[in-house]
Enzyme design. Structure first.
Site, PDB file in Angstrom:
ATOM      1  N   SER A  90       0.872  -1.179   0.000  1.00  0.00           N
ATOM      2  CA  SER A  90       0.000   0.000   0.000  1.00  0.00           C
ATOM      3  C   SER A  90       0.906   1.225   0.000  1.00  0.00           C
ATOM      4  CB  SER A  90      -0.829  -0.034   1.287  1.00  0.00           C
ATOM      5  OG  SER A  90      -1.478   1.200   1.499  1.00  0.00           O
ATOM      6  N   TYR A  98      -2.186  -1.154  10.404  1.00  0.00           N
ATOM      7  CA  TYR A  98      -2.184  -1.379   8.949  1.00  0.00           C
ATOM      8  C   TYR A  98      -0.839  -0.955   8.347  1.00  0.00           C
ATOM      9  CZ  TYR A  98      -3.869  -1.296   4.103  1.00  0.00           C
ATOM     10  OH  TYR A  98      -4.034  -1.520   2.752  1.00  0.00           O
TER      11      TYR A  98
HETATM   12  N1  LIG Z   1      -8.605  -0.268  -1.371  1.00  0.00           N
HETATM   13  C1  LIG Z   1      -7.586   0.468  -1.014  1.00  0.00           C
HETATM   14  O1  LIG Z   1      -7.728   1.681  -0.800  1.00  0.00           O
HETATM   15  C2  LIG Z   1      -6.230  -0.154  -0.873  1.00  0.00           C
HETATM   16  C3  LIG Z   1      -5.113   0.692  -0.872  1.00  0.00           C
HETATM   17  C4  LIG Z   1      -3.854   0.133  -0.732  1.00  0.00           C
HETATM   18  C5  LIG Z   1      -3.704  -1.233  -0.623  1.00  0.00           C
HETATM   19  N2  LIG Z   1      -4.816  -2.044  -0.629  1.00  0.00           N
HETATM   20  C6  LIG Z   1      -4.581  -3.491  -0.494  1.00  0.00           C
HETATM   21  O2  LIG Z   1      -5.170  -4.162  -1.592  1.00  0.00           O
HETATM   22  C7  LIG Z   1      -5.409  -5.522  -1.230  1.00  0.00           C
HETATM   23  C8  LIG Z   1      -6.790  -5.917  -1.695  1.00  0.00           C
HETATM   24  O3  LIG Z   1      -7.754  -5.209  -0.918  1.00  0.00           O
HETATM   25  P1  LIG Z   1      -9.015  -4.457  -1.549  1.00  0.00           P
HETATM   26  O4  LIG Z   1      -8.804  -3.015  -1.342  1.00  0.00           O
HETATM   27  O5  LIG Z   1      -9.273  -4.972  -2.900  1.00  0.00           O
HETATM   28  O6  LIG Z   1     -10.143  -4.887  -0.498  1.00  0.00           O
HETATM   29  P2  LIG Z   1     -11.368  -5.908  -0.631  1.00  0.00           P
HETATM   30  O7  LIG Z   1     -11.913  -6.064   0.745  1.00  0.00           O
HETATM   31  O8  LIG Z   1     -12.277  -5.454  -1.713  1.00  0.00           O
HETATM   32  O9  LIG Z   1     -10.650  -7.258  -1.091  1.00  0.00           O
HETATM   33  C9  LIG Z   1      -9.859  -8.023  -0.207  1.00  0.00           C
HETATM   34  C10 LIG Z   1     -10.167  -9.492  -0.412  1.00  0.00           C
HETATM   35  O10 LIG Z   1      -9.373 -10.260   0.508  1.00  0.00           O
HETATM   36  C11 LIG Z   1     -10.195 -11.285   1.058  1.00  0.00           C
HETATM   37  N3  LIG Z   1      -9.675 -11.730   2.345  1.00  0.00           N
HETATM   38  C12 LIG Z   1      -9.778 -11.125   3.553  1.00  0.00           C
HETATM   39  N4  LIG Z   1      -9.200 -11.886   4.508  1.00  0.00           N
HETATM   40  C13 LIG Z   1      -8.707 -12.984   3.877  1.00  0.00           C
HETATM   41  C14 LIG Z   1      -7.985 -14.119   4.320  1.00  0.00           C
HETATM   42  N5  LIG Z   1      -7.675 -14.301   5.617  1.00  0.00           N
HETATM   43  N6  LIG Z   1      -7.626 -15.051   3.403  1.00  0.00           N
HETATM   44  C15 LIG Z   1      -7.954 -14.893   2.093  1.00  0.00           C
HETATM   45  N7  LIG Z   1      -8.649 -13.854   1.620  1.00  0.00           N
HETATM   46  C16 LIG Z   1      -9.007 -12.901   2.504  1.00  0.00           C
HETATM   47  C17 LIG Z   1     -11.580 -10.634   1.161  1.00  0.00           C
HETATM   48  O11 LIG Z   1     -12.620 -11.603   1.265  1.00  0.00           O
HETATM   49  C18 LIG Z   1     -11.638  -9.811  -0.113  1.00  0.00           C
HETATM   50  O12 LIG Z   1     -12.205 -10.561  -1.175  1.00  0.00           O
HETATM   51  C19 LIG Z   1      -5.194  -5.600   0.284  1.00  0.00           C
HETATM   52  O13 LIG Z   1      -3.938  -6.180   0.558  1.00  0.00           O
HETATM   53  C20 LIG Z   1      -5.220  -4.147   0.712  1.00  0.00           C
HETATM   54  O14 LIG Z   1      -4.501  -3.933   1.902  1.00  0.00           O
HETATM   55  C21 LIG Z   1      -6.060  -1.537  -0.758  1.00  0.00           C
END
Ligand SMILES: NC(=O)c1ccc[n+]([C@@H]2O[C@H](COP(=O)([O-])OP(=O)(O)OC[C@H]3O[C@@H](n4cnc5c(N)ncnc54)[C@H](O)[C@@H]3O)[C@@H](O)[C@H]2O)c1
Length: 277
Positions: free
Chosen positions: A141, A154
């Site tokens: 991130s 986080y």
């Molecule tokens: N959305 C943002 O603003 C943002 C910014 C920077 C980084 N990220 C990172 O992107 C990645 C994806 O997140 P997102 O934003 O798409 O969120 P999201 O919640 O839409 O997707 C995350 C997915 O991970 C799954 N998940 C959660 N716990 C789990 C586990 N223990 N085992 C397997 N799967 C699991 C969830 O069911 C979900 O489908 C994450 O690592 C998040 O930290 C997101």
């Protein structure tokens, strides 16, 4: 060089993971998708298959080493190997550093850090043994490159993912096997991450209430994003092809990284330039 054939994506049921899976499908790859949420995973599978890509879906909690090992075994059994691995699943808690409970730490470290470590432990030795070109993408991130209030747990996990990925790239360089590494560092964009609690294990209990100001900041940041999860997925695949390590999709992230580096170097110079005067 032959085109990559098989991609594995964790956390593929939603957000960035779903878009990474779809982007790989559009490249003509076969997919192995996994998530802790079976229903959401089935929806992604239908979308990937609609693109025309063969897709194996397997439920997996990335914080559990045995689940991830079973995922790797399924990949090798079904398609004889993996070319691209996306360690993407992640969760978030918000709040002041001192308010995070032991259970909050256990959950977020388990998914965000051990999830990535488990992926590397189960997949990379098999990739090395196979000896063909491959690529590992770990989702960190912008919170892994800079810091902000209300996100201590986080940020700590995402900084760990950046450091782990940098070390992984250096270790792999020494093997002579062409396995590249990228670390994906998006800033806020709209996905399901604000609803991370939906996947928190019941055994860890619910976390305390998030101060509305922190949640509001995240919501506003997501709404202000000029890019969405499909843009992030496209930029990530471009980075793999270019063998670029840092994937930083949002233009404004550069300024936060610069501020942090300037503060580190400013304090460093305050000691070292003064002592040489
Ligand atoms: N959305 C943002 O603003 C943002 C910014 C920077 C980084 N990220 C990172 O992107 C990645 C994806 O997140 P997102 O934003 O798409 O969120 P999201 O919640 O839409 O997707 C995350 C997915 O991970 C799954 N998940 C959660 N716990 C789990 C586990 N223990 N085992 C397997 N799967 C699991 C969830 O069911 C979900 O489908 C994450 O690592 C998040 O930290 C997101």
């Amino acid at each position: 060089m032959t085109a990559p054939q098989v991609a594995v994506v964790t956390g593929a049921g939603s957000g960035i993971g779903r878009e990474l899976a779809l982007a790989c499908a559009r490249e003509g790859m076969k997919l192995v998708i996994s998530d802790i949420e079976a229903a959401a995973l089935a929806q992604t599978q239908a979308l990937v298959e609609a693109v025309g890509a063969p897709c194996l879906a397997q439920a997996c909690d990335v914080s559990k080493a045995a689940d991830v090992e079973q995922l790797a075994q399924a990949c090798w059994r079904t398609w004889g190997g993996v070319d691209w691995l996306f360690n993407n699943a992640g969760v978030a808690v918000l709040g002041p550093a001192w308010e995070a409970s032991e259970a909050d730490w256990q959950w977020v470290l388990g998914v965000n850090v051990m999830g990535v470590a488990n992926g590397v432990r189960s997949f990379v030795p098999r990739m090395l043994e196979r000896g063909t070109p491959a690529h590992v993408v770990n989702t960190s991130s912008a919170a892994g490159l800079a810091t902000l209030p209300g996100s201590a747990v986080y940020c700590a996990t995402k900084h760990a993912v950046v450091a782990f990925s940098e070390c992984l790239a250096k270790d792999l360089e020494q093997t002579g096997v062409p396995i590249g590494v990228s670390v994906l560092c998006p800033s806020l964009l709209p996905t399901g991450i604000l609803r991370s609690q939906r996947n928190r294990p019941v055994s860890l209990g619910v976390s305390g209430p998030t101060a509305p100001a922190h949640e509001e900041r995240v919501r506003a940041g997501m709404a202000a994003s000029t890019i969405d999860a499909s843009d992030v997925a496209r930029m990530t695949l471009e980075a793999i092809h270019a063998r670029r390590f840092y994937v930083i999709p949002h233009a404004h992230t550069g300024a936060s990284v610069e501020r942090r580096m300037q503060q580190i170097l400013g304090d460093f110079r305050a000691i070292h330039q003064e002592s040489t005067r």
